[in-house]
Design a protein around this motif. Sequence first.
Motif, PDB file in Angstrom:
ATOM      1  N   HIS B  66      46.775  50.322  65.047  1.00  0.00           N
ATOM      2  CA  HIS B  66      45.864  51.527  65.128  1.00  0.00           C
ATOM      3  C   HIS B  66      46.183  52.472  66.385  1.00  0.00           C
ATOM      4  O   HIS B  66      46.175  53.721  65.967  1.00  0.00           O
ATOM      5  N   HIS B 104      49.712  46.719  56.546  1.00  0.00           N
ATOM      6  CA  HIS B 104      49.779  46.544  55.128  1.00  0.00           C
ATOM      7  C   HIS B 104      51.156  46.813  54.628  1.00  0.00           C
ATOM      8  O   HIS B 104      51.247  46.398  53.475  1.00  0.00           O
ATOM      9  N   HIS B 125      42.034  47.794  54.114  1.00  0.00           N
ATOM     10  CA  HIS B 125      42.971  47.784  53.495  1.00  0.00           C
ATOM     11  C   HIS B 125      43.750  46.809  53.230  1.00  0.00           C
ATOM     12  O   HIS B 125      44.810  46.762  52.528  1.00  0.00           O
ATOM     13  N   SER B 304      50.765  56.622  57.106  1.00  0.00           N
ATOM     14  CA  SER B 304      49.651  55.944  56.509  1.00  0.00           C
ATOM     15  C   SER B 304      50.138  54.703  55.831  1.00  0.00           C
ATOM     16  O   SER B 304      51.047  54.990  55.451  1.00  0.00           O
ATOM     17  N   CYS B 305      49.224  53.728  55.546  1.00  0.00           N
ATOM     18  CA  CYS B 305      49.726  52.486  54.766  1.00  0.00           C
ATOM     19  C   CYS B 305      49.493  52.919  53.184  1.00  0.00           C
ATOM     20  O   CYS B 305      50.034  52.171  52.341  1.00  0.00           O
ATOM     21  N   CYS B 365      49.179  53.809  62.897  1.00  0.00           N
ATOM     22  CA  CYS B 365      48.364  54.510  61.978  1.00  0.00           C
ATOM     23  C   CYS B 365      48.014  55.804  62.294  1.00  0.00           C
ATOM     24  O   CYS B 365      47.719  56.835  61.677  1.00  0.00           O
ATOM     25  N   CYS B 368      45.725  59.111  60.745  1.00  0.00           N
ATOM     26  CA  CYS B 368      45.000  58.607  59.599  1.00  0.00           C
ATOM     27  C   CYS B 368      43.749  58.524  59.713  1.00  0.00           C
ATOM     28  O   CYS B 368      42.796  58.650  59.060  1.00  0.00           O
ATOM     29  N   ASN B 387      44.453  57.748  52.715  1.00  0.00           N
ATOM     30  CA  ASN B 387      43.610  57.374  51.620  1.00  0.00           C
ATOM     31  C   ASN B 387      42.103  57.779  51.672  1.00  0.00           C
ATOM     32  O   ASN B 387      41.408  57.388  50.795  1.00  0.00           O
ATOM     33  N   ARG B 393      36.812  61.543  59.545  1.00  0.00           N
ATOM     34  CA  ARG B 393      37.889  60.638  59.353  1.00  0.00           C
ATOM     35  C   ARG B 393      38.753  60.909  60.197  1.00  0.00           C
ATOM     36  O   ARG B 393      39.502  60.079  61.150  1.00  0.00           O
TER      37      ARG B 393
HETATM   38  S1  SF4 Z   1      44.180  53.224  56.366  1.00  0.00           S
HETATM   39 FE1  SF4 Z   1      45.109  54.298  58.000  1.00  0.00          FE
HETATM   40  S2  SF4 Z   1      44.126  53.390  59.912  1.00  0.00           S
HETATM   41 FE2  SF4 Z   1      43.716  51.990  57.934  1.00  0.00          FE
HETATM   42  S3  SF4 Z   1      45.343  50.279  58.071  1.00  0.00           S
HETATM   43 FE3  SF4 Z   1      46.083  52.171  56.721  1.00  0.00          FE
HETATM   44  S4  SF4 Z   1      47.241  53.844  58.036  1.00  0.00           S
HETATM   45 FE4  SF4 Z   1      45.894  52.388  59.607  1.00  0.00          FE
END
Ligand code: SF4
Lengths: 163, 439
Positions: B66, B104, B125, B304-305, B365, B368, B387, B393
Motif C-alpha cells: 500500500h 491480490h 479485496h 490497482s488490484c 497500490c 488507488c 474499484n 478515496r
Molecule cells: S483496492 Fe487499491 S488499495 Fe486496496 S489492495 Fe487493491 S489496489 Fe491496493
Amino acid sequence: MGAVWKYGDSVDTDVIIPARYLTTTDEAELAKHAMEDLDETFASGVRPGDVVVAGANFGCGSSREHAPIALKGTGVSAVVASSFARIFFRNAINTGLAIVTCPEAVAATDAGDEVEVDVATGQVRNLTKNQTFEAEALPDFIMDIVRRGGLVEWVKSRVGADA
Amino acid sequence: MAQTITEKILAAHAGRQEVRPGEIVMCRVDLAMANDVTAPAAADAFARMGVPSVWDRSKIALVASHFVPAKDIASAKLMTRMRAFAIEHDIEHFFEVGRGGIEHILLPEEALTLPGDIVIGADSHSCTYGALGCFSTGVGSTDLGAVMATGEIWLRVPETIKIVYSGAPPAWVIGKDLILSVIAAIGDDGARYMAMEHTGDTIAHLSMDSRLTLTNMAIEAGGKSGVIAPDRRTVDYVRERQAATGRSRDFPVLSSDPDADYAGEVAIDVASLEPMVARPSLPSRAVPVGEVERVKVDQVFIGSCTNARIEDLRIAAHVIGDESFSPHVRVMVIPATQRVWQQANEEGLLERFSRAGASVSAPTCGACLGAHMGVLGPGEVCVSTSNRNYVGRMGDPSAQVYLANPAVAAATAVAGELVHPAEVRPNPPEMARPLMEVG
Ligand code: SF4
C-alpha cells in the motif's frame, strides 16, 4: 446517553477515516479525523456518550480496523444503523465498539435527539421522543466475544482452555 | 443435501459433512495474508493474545503493497514493524517492495491460493482469490492476528447469490464491465454478507485475468466472497503457476450441486453489454459509456488490484497505439506486480506508455487509495481502472472519480475527455478465446 449524529446510507470507511491517516493506529489521533470528509463538525463537536445513527451498509469499503477505532476514540457510546457492512461489523465486535442493528430506531430518530443504547439487552431508547426499540439480537457466539471485551480476550480464553 | 461450492469448502474446513447458511462455524485456514497497513496492527493483536509463535510460518503471507516504497517516515515505520514480525516468526512468504506487488494479484501468481482453500486476508479485496474456486474473504487486523495465533477463524456461513452471465462478451467488454453491471443492478449492498457465485456460459469466454476482476469487486456489492467454480482454464492456470514457482500442493476441484439453494439469482445479458463507467462517487452508479457525459479529465490512472494485470495493460497499449496522450491529462500507469511489470516490459508495453506521456512506476497500490503516486487535488476529475470512487478515496473529497475498464481509461487519456475506446481505436484488441476452442 448522548446526542445523535445522524447520517445516511453507505457511510464508507474512506470517510470514517481517510487513508491519509492510516499511518497510525493511535485511538486519540485517529479520533481527531473521524468522519472529516463527510462532516467537518463531527470530530470537534462530538461528546463522550453521543450516538452515531446511520442508514444501511454502515462501514462499507476497506477492511481498515482504524475505522471502528477512530469512532471508539471519539467516545461515542454506540453506532446504531439499519445494517452494517460485514468487515466493519466484525472489526467493531473485535475491537469493542458498541454497535446495534435497528432500522426502526434509525427511521424514528433525528439528529440531536437524546438516545440511550444498551448493547447487552439490545434496547435503543429515544428519550427525546419517548420511544423504545428492540435491536436485532446478536448470536450467542458473538455475544460471548462482546462480553469478553473483544477478540483478543476471547482468543486468550480459548488458548488458555486448550492448554 | 445439495450444497453450493462455498458451503462445500466451509464444511470441509469445519470437519463437517455439510453446513447451512446462517450457521457459525470454526474453520481451518489455508492461508492468512496481511499488508503493510494491516500487518502491524495484526502483529500487535497477535502479541496481546499471549501465544509464543505463529500457528504455521508457511501459511502466512505478508505483502508490502500500500504505502511502498515508503512514502513518508510514518509509513516506513509500518514496513519496519511488518518486517520485524516476519523475521521474528520466520514467515516464509514475506514480500518486500521489489519482490512482490499488490497482494491480490501476487498470491495467485505465486500459487499460494489454490482451488478449495480458505484464504483469510486483512484487506477487503481478499475476495479476489475466489476466482480460483476457493473461499476467500477480508477481515480486519485483530481477526487476522487471531488466525495467526490459532490457524482458525469463525465464519457465518453465507447465503449465496447466483449471478448468471449469458452470451459472448462483445468488443471492448471485459470482466470489469460485467461486474460493474452486476453492482449497478443489485446496488452497493445488494450482496451484503453473501457469497457471489459467478456462473453461466460467458465464464468460458473469460481469461483468468478477467475472472479475477469479477471476484475482486464482490466487496463493492457488500459481498463476503466471490467464487467461480474451477474449469479447465482454472486448473491449467494453477498448474502452470505451480510449475513456475515450484509449489505443488494438491487441490480439489469443486462445484455447486445443480439443486443447491440460492438466496437470489441475477441474470446478466453479456452479449448486449457496452463498456461500463461508474460515475462519482459510488461503484453502483455504473452506466454504459455511451450514456456518460464527455467530461474533461485531469488524470487517468491505470492500476490497482482490479485492472493492472497483463491483459489490462495489453488492452490499454492496444488503444494507445502510437498516439500521445492529450497534453492536459496526467497519466499514471502502475503494473500490479513485479511479474506483470517484467512481462509488460518484455512486450514493449511500458515503453509505449512512457512514450505516450505516462508516468510508469513500480508495483504498488499507490493512487488507488489516495496514498501516493497520483493523489487528486481539489475538484480534479479522474478516470480510474480501480474499484472504488468513494468521496475522498483518491485524494481531496471534492475530486470526482469515474471507474472504467483499461480500454476506456486509455482512450480517455488520448482524447482528453471520457470517450468510448472505439472513438480512438476502431479495431478492438484480440481477447481470450472461449474455452471450448482452447487446446
Ligand atoms: S483496492 Fe487499491 S488499495 Fe486496496 S489492495 Fe487493491 S489496489 Fe491496493
